[in-house]
Design an enzyme around this catalytic site. Sequence first.
Site, PDB file in Angstrom:
ATOM      1  N   ASP A  23     -10.305  -4.603  -6.038  1.00  0.00           N
ATOM      2  CA  ASP A  23      -9.305  -4.124  -4.602  1.00  0.00           C
ATOM      3  C   ASP A  23     -10.396  -2.861  -4.961  1.00  0.00           C
ATOM      4  O   ASP A  23     -10.003  -1.188  -5.718  1.00  0.00           O
ATOM      5  CB  ASP A  23      -8.499  -3.871  -5.075  1.00  0.00           C
ATOM      6  CG  ASP A  23      -7.261  -2.858  -3.513  1.00  0.00           C
ATOM      7  OD1 ASP A  23      -7.993  -2.590  -2.792  1.00  0.00           O
ATOM      8  OD2 ASP A  23      -6.037  -3.202  -3.787  1.00  0.00           O
ATOM      9  N   SER A  25       0.579  -0.889  -0.434  1.00  0.00           N
ATOM     10  CA  SER A  25       0.081   0.176  -0.255  1.00  0.00           C
ATOM     11  C   SER A  25       1.157   1.356   0.255  1.00  0.00           C
ATOM     12  O   SER A  25       1.853   1.133  -1.012  1.00  0.00           O
ATOM     13  CB  SER A  25      -0.616  -0.174   0.728  1.00  0.00           C
ATOM     14  OG  SER A  25      -1.649   0.904   0.942  1.00  0.00           O
ATOM     15  N   HIS A  49      -7.806  -5.362  -0.097  1.00  0.00           N
ATOM     16  CA  HIS A  49      -6.072  -4.575  -0.210  1.00  0.00           C
ATOM     17  C   HIS A  49      -4.984  -4.857   0.207  1.00  0.00           C
ATOM     18  O   HIS A  49      -3.996  -4.437   0.106  1.00  0.00           O
ATOM     19  CB  HIS A  49      -6.844  -2.713  -0.374  1.00  0.00           C
ATOM     20  CG  HIS A  49      -5.959  -2.385  -0.303  1.00  0.00           C
ATOM     21  ND1 HIS A  49      -4.947  -1.811  -1.672  1.00  0.00           N
ATOM     22  CD2 HIS A  49      -4.724  -1.170   1.185  1.00  0.00           C
ATOM     23  CE1 HIS A  49      -4.104  -0.822  -1.757  1.00  0.00           C
ATOM     24  NE2 HIS A  49      -3.831  -0.350   0.233  1.00  0.00           N
TER      25      HIS A  49
END
Length: 267
Positions: free
Chosen positions: A217, A95, A245
């Site tokens: 996602d 991320s 995610h």
Amino acid sequence: MDARTRNNVVVTGNDDGPVVMLAHGFGCDQNLWRLVVPALAEKCRVVLFDHVGAGRSDLSAWDAGPYSTLDAYASDVLDICRELDVRDVVFVGHSVSAMIGVLAVAAEPARFGKLVLLTPSPRYIDDGDYRGGFSAADIEELLDSLESNYLGWSATMAPVIMGTPDRPELGAELTNSFCRTDPEVARVFARTTFLSDNRADLARVTVPTLVVECAQDVIAPRAVGAFVHAQIPGSTLVTLDATGHCPQLSAPEATADAILRFVTSPR
């Protein structure tokens, strides 16, 4: 303060293998890697750490000033590498840590051998032809909600981010991880994360790079993965048959396999 203490550095695995450094995302800590670590540790020397303000890092080291930019987190990554005296590092960033890795590699490319970007997003807000998945109003609403009621935001958003309604225990784990984060740290890191724009930094990456996206996602849709892949010369794009995610939790075997294949492949 040394970086090992500041960032709660843990080193495990095969001392003779390539060095793989795992960096967690917003509201998380190194514990979220636990399901992929055993597979990686068989062949790799695995370096785990907590960003300042997260997990068991030294909270006294956190300051809203420097940590309002991703550059401070990238600087911490480089400090850890220097203290461990490691080179040819394979940095795996999940991320927002994907962009932290991009900045670290751009700043000191000789330190790194390869880069893995797990569900990355260089910009979350749509901009012209670029589709980050959110409008500016969406992000402001998200940040306002987080700042007004962080625990309530966590309980609502964590299951959405996890994206596995058929496995509610995963959403609950992410909720609990968010709730363990100091609300002030979370507020600053959220703004740093969701208002960032690192699109121009992608072209600065000069090491072999793997971009790993999920089939579904809501935080980093596939258009973003395609963009990142297109902007980093010579990069490889892998789409996991997974939703959400955080594939290191929802699809740990596939995630570990993708990382290992890339780590052990010739350059």
